[in-house]
Design an enzyme around this catalytic site. Structure first.
Site: not given
Ligand code: CP
Ligand code: NVA
Length: 329
Positions: A106, A133, A136, A229, A270, A315
């Site tokens: 990440r 991402h 996700q 988001d 998310c 996730r």
């Protein structure tokens, strides 16, 4: 389907069939976990988890999933390694490939995770970059399929900052899966024209579509999924808050947005989300700008239509599927 040895860097690298395979595998692993049936066939393997930005869900998902699969994990935090400061990505990739069977990364630019994957001899998984991402997306697609029983033809409206990792990823995911993507935001925050053109070409093949609109009523009418988001992402400077609040406040997910969507519509995010003032940043920003909620109202976040915590759990199941599918046996 054989994905062993493959990196998982962005959904653009995968076919619809491969993405569906990962979602199916995640659903199977989730069911086994719920029934208490262990799947720990990766005993003796180890994975490295590099986080140059902070995390709750992604880190926990990789750690729990790896442990469930029987593997060991090493967490490298944003400050605690030599990466990028004293040691190049190419050298790091070759060092870690000698000790680990897989590497999660990440961080900042997508070019960094692509570079890591180029030099690593083991699978590399993207745990979030500025641009994408992808893990996700798998969790969100699983959540949507659990809700509606299908992905093809589902209409998803993304509100807010649509030119960053989440907006980009959703435009790609919808194009790949034959879903209808709408970015509903001010034009400054539309995804980049090149990526939009690329996704439109994919959507033509899959029966999906890409719409960019500034009109909240038109953009949310009849949507199956309303998604948003944070307005300011990790790594962005504090100075952008004022502009973001001014630009994106009209695109807040609130009761009138949800009422304009389909009656059975769900809300996804998310996370983490600024839906109240109960966080340090939320309280500071709230006080500075005289607001109590940002991208989503507390009412919608806490409503029966909100599936954010099921989404967060997914996730773990989907990341487990990515590791199980790509690691060599
Ligand atoms: N959604 C997500 O990636 O959360 P974290 O930043 O907590 O990993
Ligand atoms: N856009 C957000 C996503 C967090 C999961 C960020 O990059 O901070």
């Amino acid at each position: 389907m054989d994905l062993r040895g493959r990196d998982f860097l962005k959904l653009l690298d995968f076919t619809q069939e491969e993405i569906l395979y990962l979602i199916d595998l995640a659903a199977e692993l989730k069911e086994k976990k719920k029934k208490g049936i262990p799947v720990d066939t990766f005993r003796g393997k180890n994975v490295a988890l590099i986080f140059e930005k902070t995390s709750t869900r992604t880190r926990c998902a990789f750690e729990v999933a790896a442990h469930d699969l029987g593997m060991g994990t090493t967490y490298l935090d944003p400050a605690g390694s030599q990466i990028g400061k004293k040691e190049s990505i190419a050298d790091t990739a070759r060092v870690l490939s000698g000790m680990f069977e897989g590497i999660e990364y990440r961080g900042f630019g997508q070019d960094i995770v692509e570079e890591l994957a180029k030099y690593a001899t083991v699978p590399v998984w993207n745990g979030l970059t500025n641009e994408f991402h992808p893990t996700q997306m798998l969790a969100d697609l699983l959540t949507i399929r659990e809700q509606f029983g299908r992905l093809q033809g589902i209409a998803l409206t993304y509100m807010g900052d649509a030119r960053y990792n989440m907006g980009n990823s959703w435009m790609v995911a919808c194009a790949k899966m034959g879903m209808h993507f709408t970015a509903c935001t001010t034009a400054k925050y539309f995804p980049a024209p090149e990526l939009t053109a690329q996704c439109r070409a994919i959507a033509e093949q899959t029966g999906g579509s890409i719409t960019l609109t500034e009109d909240v009523q038109a953009g949310t009418r009849g949507a199956d999924v309303i998604y948003t988001d944070v307005w300011v992402s990790m790594g962005e400077p504090d100075e952008v808050w004022a502009e973001r609040i001014r630009d994106l406040h009209p695109y807040q997910v609130n009761r009138s947005v949800m009422e304009n969507a389909r009656e059975q519509a769900i809300f996804l995010h998310c996370l983490p989300a600024f839906h109240d003032l109960k966080t340090k940043i939320g309280a500071e920003v709230g006080e500075r700008f005289g607001i109590t909620e940002m991208e989503v109202t507390d009412e919608v976040f806490e409503s029966a239509q909100s599936r954010v915590f099921e989404e967060a759990e997914n996730r773990m199941h989907t990341i487990k599927a990515v590791m199980a599918a790509t690691l060599a046996k």
